[in-house]
Scaffold this motif. Structure first.
Motif, PDB file in Angstrom:
ATOM      1  N   ARG A 189     -27.834  18.219 -25.056  1.00 16.07           N
ATOM      2  CA  ARG A 189     -26.986  18.049 -26.068  1.00 16.07           C
ATOM      3  C   ARG A 189     -25.976  19.288 -26.021  1.00 16.07           C
ATOM      4  NH1 ARG A 189     -30.602  19.185 -29.516  1.00 16.07           N
ATOM      5  NH2 ARG A 189     -31.468  17.182 -29.719  1.00 16.07           N
ATOM      6  N   ARG A 190     -26.145  20.423 -25.502  1.00 18.41           N
ATOM      7  CA  ARG A 190     -25.288  21.473 -25.611  1.00 18.41           C
ATOM      8  C   ARG A 190     -24.054  21.233 -24.386  1.00 18.41           C
ATOM      9  NH1 ARG A 190     -28.194  27.246 -26.748  1.00 18.41           N
ATOM     10  NH2 ARG A 190     -28.986  26.784 -29.031  1.00 18.41           N
ATOM     11  N   LEU A 191     -24.687  20.605 -23.187  1.00 17.74           N
ATOM     12  CA  LEU A 191     -23.800  20.400 -22.255  1.00 17.74           C
ATOM     13  C   LEU A 191     -22.554  19.272 -22.657  1.00 17.74           C
ATOM     14  CD1 LEU A 191     -23.407  20.654 -19.215  1.00 17.74           C
ATOM     15  CD2 LEU A 191     -25.012  19.039 -18.670  1.00 17.74           C
ATOM     16  N   LYS A 192     -23.361  18.035 -23.241  1.00 18.64           N
ATOM     17  CA  LYS A 192     -22.533  17.040 -23.629  1.00 18.64           C
ATOM     18  C   LYS A 192     -21.400  17.509 -24.881  1.00 18.64           C
ATOM     19  CE  LYS A 192     -25.842  13.135 -23.423  1.00 18.64           C
ATOM     20  NZ  LYS A 192     -26.449  12.225 -24.146  1.00 18.64           N
ATOM     21  N   SER A 193     -21.879  18.412 -25.550  1.00 23.68           N
ATOM     22  CA  SER A 193     -20.729  19.426 -26.505  1.00 23.68           C
ATOM     23  C   SER A 193     -19.635  19.781 -25.717  1.00 23.68           C
ATOM     24  CB  SER A 193     -21.320  20.035 -27.411  1.00 23.68           C
ATOM     25  OG  SER A 193     -22.061  21.024 -26.838  1.00 23.68           O
ATOM     26  N   LYS A 194     -20.102  20.609 -24.739  1.00 26.98           N
ATOM     27  CA  LYS A 194     -19.039  21.285 -23.763  1.00 26.98           C
ATOM     28  C   LYS A 194     -18.094  20.550 -23.368  1.00 26.98           C
ATOM     29  CE  LYS A 194     -22.089  25.452 -22.970  1.00 26.98           C
ATOM     30  NZ  LYS A 194     -22.484  26.352 -21.768  1.00 26.98           N
ATOM     31  N   LEU A 195     -18.711  19.378 -22.657  1.00 25.90           N
ATOM     32  CA  LEU A 195     -18.043  18.370 -21.889  1.00 25.90           C
ATOM     33  C   LEU A 195     -16.925  17.961 -22.788  1.00 25.90           C
ATOM     34  CD1 LEU A 195     -20.384  16.679 -19.408  1.00 25.90           C
ATOM     35  CD2 LEU A 195     -18.865  18.355 -18.777  1.00 25.90           C
ATOM     36  N   GLY A 196     -17.447  17.379 -24.097  1.00 26.57           N
ATOM     37  CA  GLY A 196     -16.417  16.664 -24.864  1.00 26.57           C
ATOM     38  C   GLY A 196     -15.335  17.919 -25.538  1.00 26.57           C
ATOM     39  N   LYS A 197     -15.642  19.055 -25.563  1.00 22.83           N
ATOM     40  CA  LYS A 197     -14.704  20.128 -25.793  1.00 22.83           C
ATOM     41  C   LYS A 197     -13.556  20.294 -24.895  1.00 22.83           C
ATOM     42  CE  LYS A 197     -17.420  22.826 -29.139  1.00 22.83           C
ATOM     43  NZ  LYS A 197     -18.082  24.307 -29.078  1.00 22.83           N
ATOM     44  N   LYS A 198     -13.866  20.219 -23.672  1.00 23.19           N
ATOM     45  CA  LYS A 198     -12.987  20.221 -22.340  1.00 23.19           C
ATOM     46  C   LYS A 198     -12.351  18.988 -22.403  1.00 23.19           C
ATOM     47  CE  LYS A 198     -15.803  23.316 -19.496  1.00 23.19           C
ATOM     48  NZ  LYS A 198     -16.654  23.182 -18.312  1.00 23.19           N
ATOM     49  N   SER A 199     -12.728  17.797 -22.745  1.00 26.52           N
ATOM     50  CA  SER A 199     -11.984  16.663 -22.453  1.00 26.52           C
ATOM     51  C   SER A 199     -10.761  16.603 -23.846  1.00 26.52           C
ATOM     52  CB  SER A 199     -12.908  15.472 -22.484  1.00 26.52           C
ATOM     53  OG  SER A 199     -13.501  15.441 -23.817  1.00 26.52           O
ATOM     54  N   LYS A 200     -11.243  17.131 -24.751  1.00 30.51           N
ATOM     55  CA  LYS A 200     -10.254  17.287 -25.917  1.00 30.51           C
ATOM     56  C   LYS A 200      -9.281  18.241 -25.638  1.00 30.51           C
ATOM     57  CE  LYS A 200     -13.703  16.087 -29.682  1.00 30.51           C
ATOM     58  NZ  LYS A 200     -14.195  16.638 -30.962  1.00 30.51           N
ATOM     59  N   LYS A 201      -9.471  19.314 -24.958  1.00 22.61           N
ATOM     60  CA  LYS A 201      -8.508  20.033 -24.572  1.00 22.61           C
ATOM     61  C   LYS A 201      -7.675  19.701 -23.649  1.00 22.61           C
ATOM     62  CE  LYS A 201     -11.199  24.574 -25.389  1.00 22.61           C
ATOM     63  NZ  LYS A 201     -11.859  25.768 -24.935  1.00 22.61           N
ATOM     64  N   LEU A 202      -7.980  18.912 -22.471  1.00 26.47           N
ATOM     65  CA  LEU A 202      -7.484  18.250 -21.602  1.00 26.47           C
ATOM     66  C   LEU A 202      -6.245  17.233 -22.054  1.00 26.47           C
ATOM     67  CD1 LEU A 202      -9.876  17.776 -18.839  1.00 26.47           C
ATOM     68  CD2 LEU A 202      -7.969  19.416 -18.743  1.00 26.47           C
ATOM     69  N   LYS A 203      -6.737  16.703 -23.068  1.00 28.93           N
ATOM     70  CA  LYS A 203      -6.180  15.528 -23.786  1.00 28.93           C
ATOM     71  C   LYS A 203      -4.903  15.966 -24.673  1.00 28.93           C
ATOM     72  CE  LYS A 203      -9.566  11.813 -24.104  1.00 28.93           C
ATOM     73  NZ  LYS A 203     -10.447  10.856 -24.911  1.00 28.93           N
ATOM     74  N   ALA A 204      -5.311  17.062 -25.277  1.00 26.65           N
ATOM     75  CA  ALA A 204      -4.153  18.047 -26.120  1.00 26.65           C
ATOM     76  C   ALA A 204      -3.354  18.398 -25.152  1.00 26.65           C
ATOM     77  CB  ALA A 204      -5.119  19.232 -27.032  1.00 26.65           C
ATOM     78  N   ALA A 205      -3.723  19.102 -24.017  1.00 27.20           N
ATOM     79  CA  ALA A 205      -2.686  19.755 -22.942  1.00 27.20           C
ATOM     80  C   ALA A 205      -1.634  18.422 -22.388  1.00 27.20           C
ATOM     81  CB  ALA A 205      -3.231  20.455 -22.068  1.00 27.20           C
ATOM     82  N   GLU A 206      -2.314  17.475 -22.192  1.00 30.10           N
ATOM     83  CA  GLU A 206      -1.486  16.018 -21.737  1.00 30.10           C
ATOM     84  C   GLU A 206      -0.606  15.494 -22.587  1.00 30.10           C
ATOM     85  OE1 GLU A 206      -4.305  13.147 -20.418  1.00 30.10           O
ATOM     86  OE2 GLU A 206      -4.952  14.148 -18.761  1.00 30.10           O
ATOM     87  N   THR A 207      -0.994  15.731 -23.822  1.00 31.27           N
ATOM     88  CA  THR A 207       0.045  15.395 -25.033  1.00 31.27           C
ATOM     89  C   THR A 207       1.079  16.195 -25.004  1.00 31.27           C
ATOM     90  OG1 THR A 207      -1.487  16.392 -26.615  1.00 31.27           O
ATOM     91  CG2 THR A 207      -1.748  13.877 -26.201  1.00 31.27           C
ATOM     92  N   ILE A 208       0.701  17.697 -25.082  1.00 34.29           N
ATOM     93  CA  ILE A 208       1.799  18.626 -25.073  1.00 34.29           C
ATOM     94  C   ILE A 208       2.829  18.493 -23.951  1.00 34.29           C
ATOM     95  CG2 ILE A 208       2.202  21.098 -25.001  1.00 34.29           C
ATOM     96  CD1 ILE A 208      -0.199  21.347 -26.601  1.00 34.29           C
ATOM     97  N   VAL A 209       2.314  18.317 -22.694  1.00 36.07           N
ATOM     98  CA  VAL A 209       3.160  18.169 -21.540  1.00 36.07           C
ATOM     99  C   VAL A 209       3.940  16.850 -21.572  1.00 36.07           C
ATOM    100  CG1 VAL A 209       3.141  17.823 -19.004  1.00 36.07           C
ATOM    101  CG2 VAL A 209       1.684  19.333 -19.991  1.00 36.07           C
ATOM    102  N   LYS A 210       3.456  15.587 -22.042  1.00 32.60           N
ATOM    103  CA  LYS A 210       3.909  14.539 -22.169  1.00 32.60           C
ATOM    104  C   LYS A 210       5.161  14.521 -23.348  1.00 32.60           C
ATOM    105  CE  LYS A 210       0.557  11.258 -20.395  1.00 32.60           C
ATOM    106  NZ  LYS A 210      -0.221  10.171 -20.773  1.00 32.60           N
ATOM    107  N   SER A 211       4.954  15.104 -24.340  1.00 34.76           N
ATOM    108  CA  SER A 211       5.973  15.072 -25.602  1.00 34.76           C
ATOM    109  C   SER A 211       7.459  15.725 -25.215  1.00 34.76           C
ATOM    110  CB  SER A 211       5.535  15.843 -26.659  1.00 34.76           C
ATOM    111  OG  SER A 211       5.101  17.341 -26.369  1.00 34.76           O
ATOM    112  N   PRO A 212       7.367  16.910 -24.232  1.00 43.16           N
ATOM    113  CA  PRO A 212       8.792  17.300 -23.911  1.00 43.16           C
ATOM    114  C   PRO A 212       9.586  16.383 -22.908  1.00 43.16           C
ATOM    115  CG  PRO A 212       7.358  19.173 -23.656  1.00 43.16           C
ATOM    116  CD  PRO A 212       6.498  17.820 -23.848  1.00 43.16           C
ATOM    117  N   ALA A 213       8.583  15.599 -21.959  1.00 39.41           N
ATOM    118  CA  ALA A 213       9.216  14.718 -21.008  1.00 39.41           C
ATOM    119  C   ALA A 213       9.859  13.475 -21.771  1.00 39.41           C
ATOM    120  CB  ALA A 213       8.037  14.249 -20.014  1.00 39.41           C
TER     121      ALA A 213
END
Length: 306
Positions: A189-213
């Protein structure tokens, strides 16, 4: 000297062999698990919480354990897996109406009935004294006996109606096998939660990178459209200026042609139209000439001598 009276040997000196291991009193073990906090060894009192391994704690003791940041802090094995207050669930317990509490044995001279417990199962009515297996639901914290969950198979809590799955059922004070299964579930359960948090951070970073472009592309497109508009406007202005220039050229040519044909005839007609008063201003007019009588006899000639 001495040893005149002899000595009495002890039993362990006479009997040789391995010593028997003292057995732990089962009643004392049950009382320690179900009536006392696993962390502070104090009596359980509300609010009572349970970890993902099915151990019981006082909530105050868990909070004090988490707030203690001292370097010489003794890490208790029973609470080593608790990293935050989110790792424990506050239990929704049902009081036992037949429980008299500690008031009946204030002096300690009466027998304590271990069978009587403070809490019971709200469905079957079994007392939570360690003689029966009890479970709690991780989603809502409601506590039931294992018998009640087996007899009444539902996908929602019988007390509050919260939906749950089989993985959400945690056995309280279970056996070693139960603890191993619960530990494996906790790690997954804790491993899944960590992976979910990492995926959310990656998605947030991608949206931040895409918005200036996207902003750059939109700004470039706006600039291109503005350039096109300015080019169109300049072309229109040039065509308008060319049309005006051609019109002015045609008008000027027409004026020149008129001027070329007109000057030979217009002054004569214009002079004829002059009045006699206007003509008398000039010396060439007949009124400005003197007669012979008015003229002098001097030899010198003046402008009035004709």
């Amino acid at each position: 000297m001495g040893c005149d009276g002899g000595t009495i040997p002890k039993r362990h000196e006479l009997v040789k062999g391995p010593r028997k291991v003292e057995k732990v009193d089962k009643n004392a073990e049950l009382v320690a698990q179900w009536y006392y906090c696993t962390l502070s060894q104090e009596k359980l009192s509300r609010p009572i919480v349970a970890c993902e391994l099915g151990r019981l704690y006082n909530k105050d003791a868990v909070i004090e354990f988490l707030l203690d940041k001292a370097s010489d802090k003794v890490l208790v094995e029973a609470a080593s897996h608790i990293k935050s207050i989110k790792n424990v669930v506050e239990l929704n317990l049902t009081d036992n109406p037949a429980w008299t509490g500690d008031k009946g044995n204030t002096k300690g001279d009466k027998y304590d009935d271990i069978q009587s417990a403070r809490f019971i199962c709200p469905v079957v009515g079994l007392e939570m004294n360690g003689r029966h297996r009890f479970c709690f639901l991780r989603n809502c914290g409601c506590v039931f006996s294992e018998r009640a969950l087996k007899e009444i198979k539902t996908e929602a809590c019988n007390k509050c109606g919260t939906p749950f799955r089989n993985d959400d059922v945690i056995v309280l004070n279970g056996t070693k096998e139960d603890v191993e299964v619960l530990k494996k579930r906790m790690e997954d359960r804790r491993l899944k939660s960590k992976l979910g948090k990492k995926s959310k951070k990656l998605k947030a970073a991608e949206t931040i990178v895409k918005s200036p472009a996207a902003e750059d592309s939109s700004s470039s497109s706006q600039r291109n459209t503005e350039k096109d508009v300015t080019n169109v406007k300049s072309g229109e202005n040039r065509s308008i200026a060319f049309c005006k220039a051609s019109e002015s050229a045609s008008s000027s040519s027409g004026k020149d042609s008129k001027n070329a044909t007109g000057p030979s005839k217009r002054p004569i007609a214009h002079m004829e139209e002059k009045s006699e008063a206007y003509k008398s201003i000039f010396t060439s007019h007949s009124s400005a000439k003197r007669s012979k009588e008015e003229s002098s006899n001097w030899i010198t000639h003046t402008a009035y001598y004709f």
